[in-house]
Design a protein around this motif. Structure first.
Motif, mmCIF file in Angstrom:
data_model
loop_
_atom_site.group_PDB
_atom_site.id
_atom_site.type_symbol
_atom_site.label_atom_id
_atom_site.label_comp_id
_atom_site.label_asym_id
_atom_site.label_seq_id
_atom_site.Cartn_x
_atom_site.Cartn_y
_atom_site.Cartn_z
ATOM 1 N N GLU A 58 -6.389 -1.748 11.460
ATOM 2 C CA GLU A 58 -5.715 -0.738 12.186
ATOM 3 C C GLU A 58 -5.847 -0.201 13.443
ATOM 4 N N ASP A 59 -4.437 -0.497 14.355
ATOM 5 C CA ASP A 59 -4.056 0.114 15.958
ATOM 6 C C ASP A 59 -3.400 1.011 16.042
ATOM 7 N N LYS A 60 -3.305 1.892 17.039
ATOM 8 C CA LYS A 60 -2.943 2.985 17.035
ATOM 9 C C LYS A 60 -1.296 2.767 16.581
ATOM 10 N N HIS A 61 -0.409 2.160 16.687
ATOM 11 C CA HIS A 61 0.815 1.685 16.439
ATOM 12 C C HIS A 61 0.633 1.578 14.710
ATOM 13 N N MET A 62 -0.029 1.222 13.785
ATOM 14 C CA MET A 62 0.042 0.335 12.366
ATOM 15 C C MET A 62 -0.682 -0.173 12.117
ATOM 16 N N GLN A 63 -1.397 0.859 10.789
ATOM 17 C CA GLN A 63 -2.226 0.472 9.742
ATOM 18 C C GLN A 63 -1.805 -0.801 8.785
ATOM 19 N N PHE A 64 -2.483 -2.227 8.692
ATOM 20 C CA PHE A 64 -2.042 -3.343 8.340
ATOM 21 C C PHE A 64 -2.374 -3.938 6.876
ATOM 22 N N TYR A 65 -2.294 -3.656 6.192
ATOM 23 C CA TYR A 65 -3.282 -4.047 4.447
ATOM 24 C C TYR A 65 -2.608 -5.528 3.780
ATOM 25 N N LEU A 66 -3.458 -6.134 3.296
ATOM 26 C CA LEU A 66 -3.106 -7.396 2.789
ATOM 27 C C LEU A 66 -3.331 -7.542 1.674
ATOM 28 N N SER A 67 -2.546 -7.334 0.123
ATOM 29 C CA SER A 67 -3.522 -7.190 -0.729
ATOM 30 C C SER A 67 -3.472 -8.732 -1.497
ATOM 31 N N VAL A 68 -3.866 -8.918 -1.796
ATOM 32 C CA VAL A 68 -4.512 -10.866 -2.977
ATOM 33 C C VAL A 68 -4.509 -10.313 -4.357
ATOM 34 N N SER A 69 -3.727 -10.326 -5.140
ATOM 35 C CA SER A 69 -4.262 -9.957 -6.988
ATOM 36 C C SER A 69 -3.645 -10.855 -7.522
ATOM 37 N N LYS A 70 -4.237 -11.058 -8.998
ATOM 38 C CA LYS A 70 -4.070 -12.346 -9.739
ATOM 39 C C LYS A 70 -3.880 -11.520 -10.934
ATOM 40 N N GLN A 71 -3.063 -12.075 -11.862
ATOM 41 C CA GLN A 71 -1.836 -11.620 -12.691
ATOM 42 C C GLN A 71 -1.367 -12.644 -13.118
ATOM 43 N N ASP A 72 -1.563 -12.948 -15.002
ATOM 44 C CA ASP A 72 -1.278 -13.839 -15.463
ATOM 45 C C ASP A 72 -1.381 -14.802 -14.477
ATOM 46 N N GLU A 73 -0.802 -15.718 -14.377
ATOM 47 C CA GLU A 73 -1.619 -17.669 -13.642
ATOM 48 C C GLU A 73 -0.848 -17.547 -12.583
ATOM 49 N N GLN A 74 -0.806 -16.500 -12.141
ATOM 50 C CA GLN A 74 0.271 -16.539 -10.475
ATOM 51 C C GLN A 74 -0.780 -15.892 -9.591
ATOM 52 N N VAL A 75 -0.822 -15.713 -8.553
ATOM 53 C CA VAL A 75 -0.955 -15.009 -7.323
ATOM 54 C C VAL A 75 0.274 -14.419 -6.766
ATOM 55 N N VAL A 76 -0.597 -12.975 -6.376
ATOM 56 C CA VAL A 76 0.767 -11.972 -6.421
ATOM 57 C C VAL A 76 0.073 -11.473 -4.526
ATOM 58 N N VAL A 77 1.143 -11.769 -3.604
ATOM 59 C CA VAL A 77 0.305 -11.323 -2.426
ATOM 60 C C VAL A 77 0.797 -10.442 -1.085
ATOM 61 N N SER A 78 0.523 -9.306 -0.943
ATOM 62 C CA SER A 78 1.781 -8.149 -0.994
ATOM 63 C C SER A 78 0.547 -7.942 0.375
ATOM 64 N N THR A 79 1.916 -7.056 1.395
ATOM 65 C CA THR A 79 1.754 -7.056 2.631
ATOM 66 C C THR A 79 2.481 -5.231 2.246
ATOM 67 N N MET A 80 1.364 -4.713 3.063
ATOM 68 C CA MET A 80 2.352 -3.119 3.274
ATOM 69 C C MET A 80 1.627 -2.885 5.061
ATOM 70 N N VAL A 81 2.853 -2.107 5.445
ATOM 71 C CA VAL A 81 2.342 -1.908 7.303
ATOM 72 C C VAL A 81 3.020 -0.704 7.211
ATOM 73 N N ASN A 82 1.902 0.740 7.597
ATOM 74 C CA ASN A 82 2.328 2.028 7.824
ATOM 75 C C ASN A 82 2.421 1.858 9.755
ATOM 76 N N LEU A 83 3.391 2.269 10.185
ATOM 77 C CA LEU A 83 3.955 2.753 11.164
ATOM 78 C C LEU A 83 3.830 3.723 12.316
ATOM 79 N N LYS A 84 3.155 3.560 12.614
ATOM 80 C CA LYS A 84 2.792 4.866 13.278
ATOM 81 C C LYS A 84 3.348 5.569 14.484
ATOM 82 N N THR A 85 3.894 4.419 15.426
ATOM 83 C CA THR A 85 4.544 5.131 16.423
ATOM 84 C C THR A 85 6.112 4.636 16.482
ATOM 85 N N LEU A 86 6.620 4.766 17.501
ATOM 86 C CA LEU A 86 8.511 4.347 17.990
ATOM 87 C C LEU A 86 7.866 2.291 18.014
ATOM 88 N N THR A 87 6.578 2.476 18.398
ATOM 89 C CA THR A 87 6.710 0.881 18.970
ATOM 90 C C THR A 87 6.049 0.096 18.113
#
Length: 175
Positions: A117-146
């Protein structure tokens, strides 16, 4: 629902009420990508390390340029991912571990989540196993106009880099 497919990486539906979804704050950005896994015994933490510890040189150069530009605006510019092809099997991740510029905040048998996290955003990276695949998910909470402007500018780069890095891990047999 499957989306556009580049190489062996597919855009997939974003899970409804998963770990990241419970932390979403409007406005936010979220995506999810899936790829096949050949090393089925790997934990989500090992998969994350196997994917993100090897970056193409052009990605490393773009990240170095990004860090020089946005560091003055208060964005997180800590350590970047390192190129470590020798670690096989890759190290597993546990809560509290440092991973490049993030820290692991959640780890279980099915998923590992890293965060920064910084003053502009929160950044999350999820890596999960689902059956015989990997799922990579990114989420960014945007806190400022910048933060929102930054996300709008880098979204095309994120789209390409995420797919190439995951594809390379599949192609090289790292995951």
């Amino acid at each position: 629902m499957s989306g556009f497919k580049l190489f062996r990486v597919s855009a997939v539906s974003i899970p409804a009420n998963d770990y990241l979804g419970q932390r979403a704050a409007r406005p936010y950005f979220r995506d999810a990508l899936a790829a096949p896994v050949s090393n089925k015994s790997f934990t989500p933490g090992q998969l994350q390390n196997a994917i993100f510890t090897v970056m193409p040189l052009w990605v490393q150069a773009l990240m170095a340029l990004r860090n020089r530009i946005v560091g003055v605006l208060g964005f997180e510019v800590g350590r970047t991912f390192t190129d470590d092809r020798s670690a096989f099997p890759p190290r597993d991740l546990q809560v509290g571990d440092a991973v490049a510029f993030m820290h692991v905040i959640h780890a279980d048998a099915n998923e590992v989540v890293s965060f920064t996290e910084d003053k502009h955003m929160q950044f999350y990276l999820s890596v999960s196993k689902q059956d015989e695949q990997v799922v990579v998910s990114t989420m960014v909470n945007l806190k400022t106009l910048t933060g929102r402007l930054y996300m709008a500018m880098i979204k095309p780069f994120h789209w390409l880099i995420a797919r190439v890095v995951i594809h390379n891990a599949v192609k090289d047999g790292r995951i």
